[in-house]
Design a protein around this motif. Sequence first.
Motif, mmCIF file in Angstrom:
data_model
loop_
_atom_site.group_PDB
_atom_site.id
_atom_site.type_symbol
_atom_site.label_atom_id
_atom_site.label_comp_id
_atom_site.label_asym_id
_atom_site.label_seq_id
_atom_site.Cartn_x
_atom_site.Cartn_y
_atom_site.Cartn_z
ATOM 1 N N ASP A 135 7.674 -12.065 -8.763
ATOM 2 C CA ASP A 135 7.011 -12.169 -7.733
ATOM 3 C C ASP A 135 8.195 -13.125 -6.982
ATOM 4 O O ASP A 135 9.233 -12.774 -7.290
ATOM 5 N N THR A 136 7.792 -13.666 -5.734
ATOM 6 C CA THR A 136 8.685 -14.509 -4.977
ATOM 7 C C THR A 136 9.418 -15.385 -5.495
ATOM 8 O O THR A 136 10.596 -16.006 -4.992
ATOM 9 N N CYS A 152 -0.364 -5.993 -2.706
ATOM 10 C CA CYS A 152 0.666 -6.423 -1.667
ATOM 11 C C CYS A 152 0.700 -5.385 -0.483
ATOM 12 O O CYS A 152 1.468 -5.845 0.379
ATOM 13 N N LEU A 170 9.223 -9.463 -2.988
ATOM 14 C CA LEU A 170 8.194 -9.423 -2.216
ATOM 15 C C LEU A 170 7.291 -8.286 -2.983
ATOM 16 O O LEU A 170 5.994 -8.402 -2.927
ATOM 17 N N THR A 178 12.851 -7.843 -0.986
ATOM 18 C CA THR A 178 13.312 -9.093 -1.336
ATOM 19 C C THR A 178 13.019 -9.922 -0.028
ATOM 20 O O THR A 178 13.127 -9.451 1.011
ATOM 21 N N ASP A 179 12.987 -11.406 -0.229
ATOM 22 C CA ASP A 179 12.672 -12.273 0.908
ATOM 23 C C ASP A 179 14.107 -12.861 1.074
ATOM 24 O O ASP A 179 15.290 -12.784 0.188
ATOM 25 N N GLY A 225 13.994 -13.727 -3.543
ATOM 26 C CA GLY A 225 12.686 -13.492 -4.559
ATOM 27 C C GLY A 225 12.149 -11.936 -4.237
ATOM 28 O O GLY A 225 12.483 -11.575 -3.144
#
Length: 370
Positions: free
Chosen positions: A240-241, A118, A98, A91-92, A96
């Motif tokens: 996605d993010t 990725c 990653l 996660t970011d 979100g």
Amino acid sequence: MNDLQSLPLNDLHVELGARMVPFAGYSMPVQYTAGVMKEHLHTREAAGLFDVSHMGQVLLRGENPARAFEALMPVDVVGLKEGRQRYGLLTDDTGGILDDLMFSNRGDHLFTVVNAACKADDIAHMRAAMPGVEVEEVTDRALLALQGPRAQAVLAALAPEVADMRFMDVRTVALCGAECWVSRSGYTGEDGYEISVPADSAETLARALLDHPDTLPIGLGARDSLRLEAGLCLYGHDIDTTTTPVEAGLQWAIQKVRRAGGDRAGGFPGADRILKQLAEGAERKRVGLRPQGRAPMREGVPLFAGEAATDPVGTITSGAFGPTVQAPVAMGYLPIDLAAQGTIISAELRGRRAPVEVAPLPFTPANFKR
């Protein structure tokens, strides 16, 4: 096609009559002579062999790599027992996603498999965020997936001990004279195995598996329809993010120890937002969708609250005809007040509105070996 990377089994795919297409920087088989429909149904009924060597294979070594890796995900890494595998989410800082991945505890190190598109970013992210951990990309091994209700019989003909493995077990197994890293897992909703094999032994193993009368080679087309029927997310499409694990319906992957009140709660990127959504709910949700008709609705089709509504409330993120259920199936995101099963919404297809019913996921029941 000339600029694409080739899989270790490229020549075998061509020999088997595969139609090769660009995918995530690789030349990949999208289907073989049987066609997508037959490949899909054969996997549900017997055993299908997939080449997923484009995915990233990564080893994590060093002083307590589990604790360092756990700091990047809202997932229990430290508590994973040796010989077991788990689904994870990088996660970011906004919560979100990653990437989604699989990781296993192999005793003195972790082994993780990440998505092909990725993998370069994932590896760079791991190296930057885990300075005390050696992050080694594995470049000399292929990755095969053997999926379907006959997968155990097919693989056990080469190594009887795999029959004893449970869902998400991992084990080192000798197959056709090669040291293979085998997990009882997959991304089709069926029982099966994923096999990391030395690249120079991959063709020998693939031919041995294909020699079994229950096995057919399966391409990307059927892989996508199988995972969609199983209600499984495809990174870059369903997650996605811009999506959090809770919005994506993946909160089952966040163990109790990482949630509020747990022994190792928080401490991962985006924890404030994700923990708040776990406690209070998210404003939108990934749902199953059943178009009311025979025409599939693909990714990008806008969703509306009703036939007369002018502003979209969501969009389809994955959609296709489901060969097993013999009807179109799709997934997408809707506001919580429209996400209840049985809700009828509207989709815009070729300039016309068509009814769509919110449906339970998965569209076909999982057949994992418990």
